[in-house]
Design a protein around this motif. Structure first.
Motif, mmCIF file in Angstrom:
data_model
loop_
_atom_site.group_PDB
_atom_site.id
_atom_site.type_symbol
_atom_site.label_atom_id
_atom_site.label_comp_id
_atom_site.label_asym_id
_atom_site.label_seq_id
_atom_site.Cartn_x
_atom_site.Cartn_y
_atom_site.Cartn_z
ATOM 1 N N GLY A 155 0.744 -1.298 0.110
ATOM 2 C CA GLY A 155 -0.067 -0.054 -0.103
ATOM 3 C C GLY A 155 0.862 1.376 -0.087
ATOM 4 O O GLY A 155 1.827 1.464 -0.902
ATOM 5 N N LEU A 156 0.575 2.172 0.890
ATOM 6 C CA LEU A 156 1.175 3.322 0.943
ATOM 7 C C LEU A 156 2.857 3.302 0.956
ATOM 8 O O LEU A 156 3.631 2.818 2.076
ATOM 9 C CB LEU A 156 0.704 4.218 2.259
ATOM 10 C CG LEU A 156 -0.709 4.611 2.350
ATOM 11 C CD1 LEU A 156 -0.912 5.144 3.559
ATOM 12 C CD2 LEU A 156 -1.154 5.090 1.174
ATOM 13 N N GLU A 157 3.553 3.552 0.023
ATOM 14 C CA GLU A 157 5.065 3.677 -0.222
ATOM 15 C C GLU A 157 5.580 4.330 1.061
ATOM 16 O O GLU A 157 6.771 4.231 1.445
ATOM 17 C CB GLU A 157 5.353 4.046 -1.397
ATOM 18 C CG GLU A 157 6.811 3.408 -1.752
ATOM 19 C CD GLU A 157 7.210 3.536 -3.211
ATOM 20 O OE1 GLU A 157 6.200 3.932 -4.054
ATOM 21 O OE2 GLU A 157 8.383 3.066 -3.525
ATOM 22 N N SER A 158 5.121 5.435 1.443
ATOM 23 C CA SER A 158 5.739 6.554 2.645
ATOM 24 C C SER A 158 6.002 5.480 3.815
ATOM 25 O O SER A 158 7.164 5.681 4.538
ATOM 26 C CB SER A 158 4.909 7.610 3.146
ATOM 27 O OG SER A 158 3.672 6.950 3.297
ATOM 28 N N PHE A 159 5.288 4.488 4.003
ATOM 29 C CA PHE A 159 5.548 3.537 5.170
ATOM 30 C C PHE A 159 6.824 2.721 5.211
ATOM 31 O O PHE A 159 7.619 2.386 6.016
ATOM 32 C CB PHE A 159 4.143 2.431 5.650
ATOM 33 C CG PHE A 159 3.094 3.109 6.075
ATOM 34 C CD1 PHE A 159 3.059 4.525 6.567
ATOM 35 C CD2 PHE A 159 1.839 2.762 6.124
ATOM 36 C CE1 PHE A 159 1.923 5.255 7.232
ATOM 37 C CE2 PHE A 159 0.739 3.135 6.486
ATOM 38 C CZ PHE A 159 0.604 4.329 7.038
ATOM 39 N N ASP B 247 -0.268 5.475 -5.106
ATOM 40 C CA ASP B 247 -1.087 5.222 -3.879
ATOM 41 C C ASP B 247 -1.632 6.320 -3.466
ATOM 42 O O ASP B 247 -1.284 7.639 -3.905
ATOM 43 C CB ASP B 247 -0.418 4.625 -2.634
ATOM 44 C CG ASP B 247 0.820 5.536 -2.327
ATOM 45 O OD1 ASP B 247 0.423 6.620 -1.938
ATOM 46 O OD2 ASP B 247 2.106 4.925 -1.965
ATOM 47 N N SER B 248 -2.698 6.611 -2.606
ATOM 48 C CA SER B 248 -3.547 7.677 -2.426
ATOM 49 C C SER B 248 -2.871 8.829 -1.785
ATOM 50 O O SER B 248 -3.090 10.106 -2.089
ATOM 51 C CB SER B 248 -4.677 7.173 -1.531
ATOM 52 O OG SER B 248 -4.268 6.599 -0.288
ATOM 53 N N VAL B 249 -1.958 8.549 -0.790
ATOM 54 C CA VAL B 249 -1.160 9.744 -0.012
ATOM 55 C C VAL B 249 -0.515 10.350 -1.083
ATOM 56 O O VAL B 249 -0.292 11.524 -0.882
ATOM 57 C CB VAL B 249 -0.449 9.010 1.195
ATOM 58 C CG1 VAL B 249 0.456 10.268 1.715
ATOM 59 C CG2 VAL B 249 -1.429 8.645 2.382
ATOM 60 N N THR B 250 0.380 9.475 -1.842
ATOM 61 C CA THR B 250 1.364 10.171 -2.721
ATOM 62 C C THR B 250 0.455 11.061 -3.837
ATOM 63 O O THR B 250 0.723 12.397 -3.999
ATOM 64 C CB THR B 250 1.819 9.189 -3.664
ATOM 65 O OG1 THR B 250 2.418 8.312 -3.053
ATOM 66 C CG2 THR B 250 2.637 9.786 -4.741
ATOM 67 N N LYS C 220 9.110 10.812 -7.437
ATOM 68 C CA LYS C 220 8.391 9.852 -6.794
ATOM 69 C C LYS C 220 9.172 8.420 -7.189
ATOM 70 O O LYS C 220 9.731 7.772 -6.339
ATOM 71 C CB LYS C 220 6.975 9.988 -6.984
ATOM 72 C CG LYS C 220 6.258 8.810 -6.561
ATOM 73 C CD LYS C 220 5.927 8.890 -5.182
ATOM 74 C CE LYS C 220 5.534 7.476 -4.791
ATOM 75 N NZ LYS C 220 6.139 7.005 -3.359
ATOM 76 N N ILE D 184 2.300 -4.870 6.536
ATOM 77 C CA ILE D 184 1.499 -3.585 6.876
ATOM 78 C C ILE D 184 0.667 -3.443 5.691
ATOM 79 O O ILE D 184 1.328 -3.274 4.517
ATOM 80 C CB ILE D 184 2.555 -2.607 7.102
ATOM 81 C CG1 ILE D 184 3.393 -2.781 8.367
ATOM 82 C CG2 ILE D 184 1.677 -1.119 7.475
ATOM 83 C CD1 ILE D 184 4.392 -1.610 8.736
ATOM 84 N N ILE D 185 -0.570 -3.367 5.690
ATOM 85 C CA ILE D 185 -1.203 -3.302 4.670
ATOM 86 C C ILE D 185 -2.509 -1.921 4.716
ATOM 87 O O ILE D 185 -2.990 -1.580 5.579
ATOM 88 C CB ILE D 185 -2.187 -4.483 4.836
ATOM 89 C CG1 ILE D 185 -1.409 -5.779 4.577
ATOM 90 C CG2 ILE D 185 -3.504 -4.460 3.385
ATOM 91 C CD1 ILE D 185 -2.420 -7.195 4.650
ATOM 92 N N SER D 186 -2.031 -1.449 3.630
ATOM 93 C CA SER D 186 -2.643 0.161 3.680
ATOM 94 C C SER D 186 -3.395 0.335 2.289
ATOM 95 O O SER D 186 -3.185 1.644 1.879
ATOM 96 C CB SER D 186 -1.808 1.189 4.063
ATOM 97 O OG SER D 186 -0.541 1.136 3.245
ATOM 98 N N VAL D 187 -3.853 -0.780 1.421
ATOM 99 C CA VAL D 187 -4.371 -0.531 0.188
ATOM 100 C C VAL D 187 -5.620 -0.167 0.221
ATOM 101 O O VAL D 187 -6.473 -0.084 1.635
ATOM 102 C CB VAL D 187 -4.438 -2.085 -0.483
ATOM 103 C CG1 VAL D 187 -3.177 -2.354 -0.806
ATOM 104 C CG2 VAL D 187 -5.360 -2.971 0.220
ATOM 105 N N ALA E 156 3.714 2.521 10.859
ATOM 106 C CA ALA E 156 2.595 3.470 10.327
ATOM 107 C C ALA E 156 2.847 4.888 11.462
ATOM 108 O O ALA E 156 3.843 5.457 11.501
ATOM 109 C CB ALA E 156 1.241 2.871 10.325
#
Lengths: 58, 518
Positions: free
Chosen positions: A18-22, B14-17, B91, B118-121, B182
């Motif tokens: 998921g989030l690459e920042s992590f 990804d969403s935050v990017t 990026k 760690i899953i954040s999809v 996180a």
């Protein structure tokens, strides 16, 4: 010893999905980590994705 | 003039990017508004709602990237695309040498000793990925929200059967083997173990433990719904058992909003049999009921941390309901502030990024101030009709879903709060603004610095109409966090912000001022 207690005694080694920042933050702390280049299944096509998951569950 | 757009098929970010890029694009002169995202239903709906969609955008899939911008001049489009490419190239060059497999399965071939995922999809895909990780024997921290309660229950039962931890969904904070995962702070290693259903609440407790010179053994997140009846507290009970067994843990802290009664009893029953002391903060929960189980109830998050530290030192824990400074110092500070208000100024506006900290503030301000209006009120009758407009005493959780649709969480991007602060300062009945500043991994690289300009602006604005705006804050951070704690505190104090050592003390201080105003 339970698996959770075994984890407490090991070096953690992370699979990040998921989030690459992590992932970047873990690497900056020298934590063992690998980032999965995740993308929505079936190219994000919902109908195809649902057909695929039905196939997989068989 | 009008809406310009571009679609890039089969290009995933990804969403935050994307949200952070969206913020940078919006800052370009001539851009009235911009949306940069994947073609998810939510993004497409958002684009349509703000009139930045068309038939091509409506037809794209979740794996297609799009940008849509409302420009005051079409010639700006070239610089928008230039900036977009620059940000996306930057990026993709980060960690470009690292091998990035396409699935959890192939990740395990490459890194065979992996033990936690760690899953954040996005929520709709999250349960499937978590299930894959559990099937591979990995413990899971599921950061994603929007996972159904049925999926949560199934995942937790599966994890329990396999003896694995299933932290989440919606688990934002954990520290495993001293590694912050996180949204978490860099905290000393120590002998206090925490199991918590709250993100910022856990951060606050772990940070205060660190400030008091002790540290944590493990911090296990459960996700906010774990103690609901439907889930039954599976992860909290599992975490509690693991900490009871863990040699490195001497004291255990449990944190949650008040659980369902039956679940509460179940958890407290296990805690009562623990050979190790257990401190419980069921934020606003029944103190006497908790105490009757022979565990240590706490009155605030800070109090939970202080009690845990006392027990870790072998001391007798007592309720902490005061201040780090002496009573007389606090009384002087309160009087100094109150003397600067005019007769119209009566109200508090709490602008929070942390949900549990908002909740704690509302509980501590208490019912004697009347309604504390909010988007997440304690009493449904105190719900703001329009969350963008405060009334009387208001505490807002700016991290709540309605503020974060299509935008990063305010702990990542403080601009929503900066704008809100300026709005609040236009109201001449406002006396005090109350804020949290959360440092640590996951958070913005300078949460304080990003707010300073709007704090100055708000204070200047009040001054122009011959009023004084009092700003009170607390910083949830340690001196080891990637942001600079000391510099953050200095920046606030240089700008006439009163910085208290915890959220609880900040709220207590504000309450004293309001009582004095009358």
């Amino acid at each position: 010893m339970s698996k959770v207690n075994e984890l407490f005694k090991k070096e953690i080694s992370v699979v990040n999905v998921g989030l690459e920042s992590f992932y970047n933050e873990l690497k900056s702390q020298d934590v063992k980590a690998i980032h999965v280049d995740w993308r929505p299944p079936a190219c994000g096509n919902k109908k195809m994705s649902s057909l695929l998951s039905r196939l997989k569950s068989k | 003039m009008g809406v310009n757009y571009e679609i890039r098929k089969n290009t995933y970010y990804d969403s935050v990017t994307l949200m952070l890029i969206s913020k940078d694009i919006s800052k370009i002169e001539g851009v009235n508004d911009a949306i940069v995202g994947m073609g998810t239903d939510l993004n497409k709906e958002l684009a349509e709602r703000i009139k930045m969609s068309n038939d091509e955008i409506k037809a794209i899939a979740a794996n297609d990237f799009f940008i849509s911008a409302d420009l005051s001049d079409d010639s700006v489009w070239e610089s928008v695309i230039g900036k977009l490419n620059e940000l996306l190239n930057k990026k993709s060059s980060e960690n470009s040498m690292d091998y990035k497999p396409k699935s959890i399965n192939s990740a395990l071939t490459y890194q065979s000793d992996s033990n936690i995922a760690i899953i954040s999809v996005p929520g709709q895909y999250a349960a499937a990925e978590a299930r894959k990780a559990l099937d591979e024997g990995l413990h899971v921290m599921l950061f994603s929200d929007n996972v159904s309660i049925k999926d949560e229950k199934d995942l937790k039962e599966l994890a329990y059967e396999k003896g694995l931890l299933m932290m989440g969904p919606d688990c934002g904070t954990a520290i495993i083997n001293n590694v912050p995962l996180a949204f978490a702070n860099v905290v000393n290693k120590g002998d206090i173990g925490i199991v918590a259903a709250s993100g910022t609440g856990t951060q606050e407790v772990s940070v205060i433990i660190d400030k008091l010179g002790k540290g944590v053994s493990q911090v296990i997140g459960t996700g906010g719904r774990d103690l609901k009846e439907e889930i039954g507290g599976i992860t909290m009970m599992q975490g509690l058992d693991a900490l009871i067994e863990d040699d490195a843990t001497k004291v255990i802290v449990l944190i949650s909003k008040p659980p369902a009664l039956e679940i509460s009893k179940k958890i407290l029953e296990i805690a009562s049999k623990s050979p190790k002391p257990v401190v419980v903060d069921f934020i606003g929960g029944d103190y006497d009921m908790i105490k009757s189980y022979g565990v240590y109830p706490s009155v605030t998050l800070e109090d939970a941390a202080r009690k845990a530290v006392a027990l870790s030192k072998g001391e007798n824990p007592i309720d902490f309901i005061g201040f780090s400074k002496s009573e007389s110092e606090i009384e002087n500070m309160v009087q100094n502030e109150v003397d600067r208000f005019d007769s119209k100024q009566k109200y508090i506006r709490g602008l929070y990024t942390g949900g549990t900290l908002t909740d704690e503030a509302m509980k501590m301000l208490g019912s004697d101030l009347g309604c504390i209006y909010s988007n997440i009120p304690l009493d449904p009758k105190c719900k703001l009709i329009d969350s963008s407009k405060s009334i009387k005493h208001t505490c807002i959780d700016l991290g709540d879903d309605e503020f974060t649709q299509g935008r990063p969480h305010p702990m990542i991007d403080p601009s929503t709060r900066a704008e809100r602060l300026i709005l609040e300062a236009e109201d001449e009945t406002v006396a005090i603004v109350l804020m949290d500043f959360v440092l640590g991994y996951g958070s913005n690289e300078d949460p304080v610095g990003e707010m300073i300009e709007s704090i100055q602006f708000a204070k200047d604005n009040a001054e122009k109409r011959e009023q004084y705006l009092c700003v009170v804050g607390s910083i949830c951070g340690t001196d080891k966090d990637p942001q600079n704690l000391i510099e953050s505190q200095m920046k606030l104090e240089e700008n006439d912000v009163i910085v208290m050592p915890s959220n609880a003390q900040a709220v207590r201080f504000v309450k004293k001022m309001i009582e004095k105003i009358g």
